[in-house]
Design a protein around this motif. Sequence first.
Motif, mmCIF file in Angstrom:
data_model
loop_
_atom_site.group_PDB
_atom_site.id
_atom_site.type_symbol
_atom_site.label_atom_id
_atom_site.label_comp_id
_atom_site.label_asym_id
_atom_site.label_seq_id
_atom_site.Cartn_x
_atom_site.Cartn_y
_atom_site.Cartn_z
ATOM 1 N N PRO A 46 54.981 44.028 47.135
ATOM 2 C CA PRO A 46 55.084 43.189 48.342
ATOM 3 C C PRO A 46 54.030 43.495 49.407
ATOM 4 O O PRO A 46 53.956 42.797 50.418
ATOM 5 C CB PRO A 46 56.487 43.486 48.869
ATOM 6 N N THR A 47 53.202 44.505 49.213
ATOM 7 C CA THR A 47 52.200 44.853 50.217
ATOM 8 C C THR A 47 50.975 43.957 50.079
ATOM 9 O O THR A 47 50.806 43.250 49.091
ATOM 10 C CB THR A 47 51.760 46.322 50.067
ATOM 11 N N ALA A 48 50.099 44.008 51.075
ATOM 12 C CA ALA A 48 48.860 43.224 51.033
ATOM 13 C C ALA A 48 47.992 43.676 49.867
ATOM 14 O O ALA A 48 47.366 42.869 49.185
ATOM 15 C CB ALA A 48 48.103 43.376 52.347
ATOM 16 N N PHE A 49 47.965 44.983 49.607
ATOM 17 C CA PHE A 49 47.192 45.502 48.473
ATOM 18 C C PHE A 49 47.739 44.965 47.161
ATOM 19 O O PHE A 49 46.984 44.528 46.295
ATOM 20 C CB PHE A 49 47.238 47.036 48.469
ATOM 21 N N GLY A 50 49.046 44.951 47.023
ATOM 22 C CA GLY A 50 49.675 44.430 45.805
ATOM 23 C C GLY A 50 49.377 42.958 45.595
ATOM 24 O O GLY A 50 49.126 42.515 44.473
ATOM 25 N N GLN A 51 49.390 42.194 46.673
ATOM 26 C CA GLN A 51 49.085 40.770 46.569
ATOM 27 C C GLN A 51 47.617 40.550 46.194
ATOM 28 O O GLN A 51 47.291 39.641 45.433
ATOM 29 C CB GLN A 51 49.414 40.055 47.879
ATOM 30 N N GLY A 52 46.745 41.401 46.719
ATOM 31 C CA GLY A 52 45.327 41.321 46.366
ATOM 32 C C GLY A 52 45.104 41.614 44.889
ATOM 33 O O GLY A 52 44.328 40.919 44.216
ATOM 34 N N VAL A 53 45.775 42.631 44.384
ATOM 35 C CA VAL A 53 45.679 42.961 42.963
ATOM 36 C C VAL A 53 46.216 41.812 42.121
ATOM 37 O O VAL A 53 45.615 41.435 41.106
ATOM 38 C CB VAL A 53 46.445 44.273 42.650
ATOM 39 N N LEU A 54 47.313 41.230 42.535
ATOM 40 C CA LEU A 54 47.881 40.086 41.815
ATOM 41 C C LEU A 54 46.897 38.925 41.764
ATOM 42 O O LEU A 54 46.715 38.302 40.719
ATOM 43 C CB LEU A 54 49.194 39.649 42.468
ATOM 44 N N ASP A 55 46.241 38.647 42.886
ATOM 45 C CA ASP A 55 45.265 37.557 42.930
ATOM 46 C C ASP A 55 44.087 37.822 41.986
ATOM 47 O O ASP A 55 43.646 36.931 41.265
ATOM 48 C CB ASP A 55 44.757 37.345 44.354
ATOM 49 N N VAL A 56 43.593 39.048 41.980
ATOM 50 C CA VAL A 56 42.473 39.402 41.104
ATOM 51 C C VAL A 56 42.865 39.271 39.638
ATOM 52 O O VAL A 56 42.126 38.700 38.833
ATOM 53 C CB VAL A 56 41.967 40.827 41.420
ATOM 54 N N VAL A 57 44.036 39.782 39.298
ATOM 55 C CA VAL A 57 44.501 39.699 37.906
ATOM 56 C C VAL A 57 44.721 38.240 37.508
ATOM 57 O O VAL A 57 44.380 37.834 36.386
ATOM 58 C CB VAL A 57 45.790 40.538 37.710
ATOM 59 N N ALA A 61 42.785 36.452 34.475
ATOM 60 C CA ALA A 61 43.509 35.813 33.380
ATOM 61 C C ALA A 61 43.120 34.331 33.267
ATOM 62 O O ALA A 61 42.950 33.823 32.158
ATOM 63 C CB ALA A 61 45.017 35.944 33.604
ATOM 64 N N ASP A 62 42.955 33.672 34.389
ATOM 65 C CA ASP A 62 42.545 32.275 34.388
ATOM 66 C C ASP A 62 41.144 32.109 33.788
ATOM 67 O O ASP A 62 40.879 31.206 33.000
ATOM 68 C CB ASP A 62 42.592 31.693 35.791
ATOM 69 N N GLY A 63 40.246 33.031 34.153
ATOM 70 C CA GLY A 63 38.894 32.989 33.622
ATOM 71 C C GLY A 63 38.860 33.216 32.115
ATOM 72 O O GLY A 63 38.126 32.553 31.385
ATOM 73 N N ILE A 64 39.688 34.144 31.629
ATOM 74 C CA ILE A 64 39.751 34.404 30.194
ATOM 75 C C ILE A 64 40.325 33.195 29.459
ATOM 76 O O ILE A 64 39.825 32.796 28.416
ATOM 77 C CB ILE A 64 40.590 35.663 29.911
ATOM 78 N N THR A 65 41.352 32.593 30.037
ATOM 79 C CA THR A 65 41.971 31.427 29.391
ATOM 80 C C THR A 65 41.008 30.250 29.367
ATOM 81 O O THR A 65 40.903 29.541 28.359
ATOM 82 C CB THR A 65 43.236 30.996 30.159
ATOM 83 N N THR A 66 40.286 30.052 30.461
ATOM 84 C CA THR A 66 39.331 28.949 30.539
ATOM 85 C C THR A 66 38.170 29.149 29.560
ATOM 86 O O THR A 66 37.738 28.202 28.913
ATOM 87 C CB THR A 66 38.785 28.822 31.974
#
Length: 69
Positions: A46-57, A61-66
């Motif tokens: 729930p922290t800002a760091f955790g949300q940043g990591v989630l966005d990067v991942v 994942a989107d780039g790999i799928t594309t």
Amino acid sequence: MLTINVAVLLAVIIVVRLRRKTHARSRNDEKLTVLIVLVFGILVAPTAFGQGVLDVVAQLADGITTSSR
């Protein structure tokens, strides 16, 4: 008064536990490491760091799928 962030403490514990030799770990030791990592993830998510990591991942994942299409 000194305060210790629980997430930082768990991160240090994770690093120390993962630096040990793999063949020296028992099954219970591995289960405990997994439990500690899960609790760390729950604390950081729930922290800002955790949300940043989630966005990067998510972008990775989107780039790999594309690229696989």
